[in-house]
Scaffold this motif. Structure first.
Motif, short mmCIF file in Angstrom:
data_model
loop_
_atom_site.label_atom_id
_atom_site.label_comp_id
_atom_site.label_asym_id
_atom_site.label_seq_id
_atom_site.Cartn_x
_atom_site.Cartn_y
_atom_site.Cartn_z
N UNK A 218 47.22 24.35 26.69
CA UNK A 218 46.65 25.56 26.13
C UNK A 218 45.90 26.43 27.10
N UNK A 219 45.72 25.99 28.35
CA UNK A 219 44.95 26.76 29.34
C UNK A 219 45.86 27.66 30.16
N UNK A 220 45.33 28.83 30.53
CA UNK A 220 46.07 29.72 31.43
C UNK A 220 45.41 29.80 32.80
N UNK A 243 31.54 5.65 32.88
CA UNK A 243 32.30 5.99 31.68
C UNK A 243 32.94 7.37 31.82
N UNK A 244 34.09 7.54 31.15
CA UNK A 244 34.76 8.83 31.10
C UNK A 244 34.77 9.33 29.65
N UNK A 245 34.43 10.58 29.47
CA UNK A 245 34.52 11.23 28.16
C UNK A 245 35.25 12.56 28.36
N UNK A 246 35.98 12.98 27.34
CA UNK A 246 36.81 14.18 27.48
C UNK A 246 36.55 15.18 26.36
N UNK A 247 36.37 16.42 26.76
CA UNK A 247 36.38 17.53 25.81
C UNK A 247 37.61 18.38 26.13
N UNK A 248 37.99 19.26 25.23
CA UNK A 248 39.07 20.20 25.52
C UNK A 248 38.55 21.61 25.33
N UNK A 249 38.60 22.40 26.39
CA UNK A 249 38.33 23.83 26.30
C UNK A 249 39.46 24.54 27.03
N UNK A 250 40.22 25.33 26.29
CA UNK A 250 41.38 26.00 26.88
C UNK A 250 40.92 27.21 27.69
N UNK A 251 40.86 27.03 29.00
CA UNK A 251 40.31 28.04 29.90
C UNK A 251 41.17 29.31 29.89
#
Length: 388
Positions: A218-220, A243-251
């Motif tokens: 979803x990122x451009x 630890x690894x944690x993930x968010x999604x922000x479509x840049x």
């Protein structure tokens, strides 16, 4: 704060056009010298800002703890600042090949089409930017392949360069997306495309401009700070107990837009879609409650977590959009450490970094970076801000 406070002179040769790489030279069958490039994601330089002590580290240290002049820290040294139980938050958005080139019917004029986002799957509607925009009007058709099977019609003008396209391609949606993306190329920032001799991106660019943990399309543009992480480095982090944690922000492209007002309170950011899961909240909040470090990897992660942090300092689940614009002074609610790149003058990304690290200290770091030949931009060197 004022826009003019984020002005500095950036030499053109310090704008990175490729990720940190090793160049090898060899002779081809004709006896001519050729070069090829091997990407080394985690070997760029690293500068470290200590927020409380107001000090800056650039050099590796000897066994007595003294800086070794000329031996710059590299990104792999980031591990030296974290311990078991700390958590890194990454943005796992995935870049899609958003830049296409089509021809206008009748005139055969070449038109660049930059895909922003799909508006309607069933109707094949896309929000796009076109260049040169003056040539593209409602009703025009654009052809994207020699067979003429991938055709789009302009059905609306949205901004001076913005258009809504309807793709005239009758097939299942998955097949349409696959065929459309096969015609596209890596959406490298315009400053990189314009500076390279060959103005078209390659298959290698698509790999280089993608984080190794990218998952949700979803990122451009890439969440650039995440590009520094290699599989080897992340394995070392895992062994250390991080630890690894993930968010999604479509840049989106909003971070590249020029700011046209001197008073930063009057600037409006574009909205970007973001998602934060319960699993991520559980990992991050447990880390914070245990008193360990939370490191936000990149400005997009800071923007997302500051959008979703509660008044109690805990991260909340989130699904929606954010147009949060962070600049000094700003009181952060979640992460205590941050990794960023070195950004262009007047950039909103520089402003967010200055808000996190403190304006004076960050601008001092930028002055040192320019004087010592650090690389800037999406493929540039890295800046770690720690809270000690």
């Amino acid at each position: 704060m004022k826009l003019s406070q984020f002005k500095f002179k950036l030499p053109e040769e310090q704008i990175a056009l490729y990720p940190h790489s090793i160049w090898h030279e060899f002779k081809n069958e004709q006896g001519e010298n050729e070069t090829f490039r091997i990407t080394r994601r985690d070997e760029c330089r690293l500068m470290v800002l200590h927020r409380k002590s107001q000090t800056i580290d650039m050099y590796k240290r000897d066994e007595n703890g003294n800086p070794i002049e000329g031996e710059f820290l590299d990104f792999r040294n980031v591990l030296d600042y974290f311990d078991e139980g700390d958590t890194f938050i990454f943005n796992d958005t995935k870049v899609f090949p958003a830049r296409l080139y089509g021809t206008k019917e009748k005139t055969d004029a070449q038109i660049e089409v930059f895909l922003l986002r799909e508006l309607n799957e069933e109707m094949r509607l896309w929000d796009v930017l076109v260049e040169p925009a003056r040539k593209i009007r409602i009703g025009n058709k654009l052809f994207f392949d020699e067979s003429g099977s991938m055709v789009a019609e302009v059905i609306d003008n949205t901004t001076s360069r913005g258009r809504t396209l309807r793709f005239l391609y009758d097939c299942p949606h998955d097949e349409f997306k696959r065929e459309l993306f096969a015609l596209g190329e890596a959406p490298l920032p315009r400053y990189i495309v314009d500076a390279r001799k060959d103005h078209h991106a390659t298959e290698d660019d698509m790999e280089d401009f993608q984080c190794i943990f990218a998952k949700n399309e979803g990122a451009v543009t890439a969440p650039a700070t995440g590009l520094h992480f290699s599989r080897e480095l992340m394995k070392r982090m895992e062994i250390r107990g991080i630890n690894f944690a993930y968010i999604t922000l479509h840049c989106g492209l909003g971070n590249f837009h020029d700011i046209e007002v001197e008073d930063l309170t009057k600037h409006k950011m574009d909205s970007e879609q973001m998602f934060i899961s319960k699993e991520t909240c559980d990992i991050v909040n447990a880390t914070k409650q245990a008193g360990h470090h939370i490191c936000a990897v990149g400005t997009s992660v800071v923007k997302a977590t500051e959008t979703a942090v509660g008044t109690d300092g805990m991260l909340k689940q989130y699904e929606g959009w954010t147009n949060k614009f962070i600049f000094p002074p700003y009181e952060f609610g979640l992460a205590d450490t941050m990794i960023a790149n070195f950004y262009h003058p007047y950039s909103t990304l520089l402003m967010e970094t200055a808000a996190f690290g403190g304006y004076d200290l960050v601008m001092e770091a930028y002055d040192l970076a320019v004087k010592n030949g650090y690389q800037f931009g999406c493929y540039g060197d890295a800046l770690l801000i720690v809270n000690d």
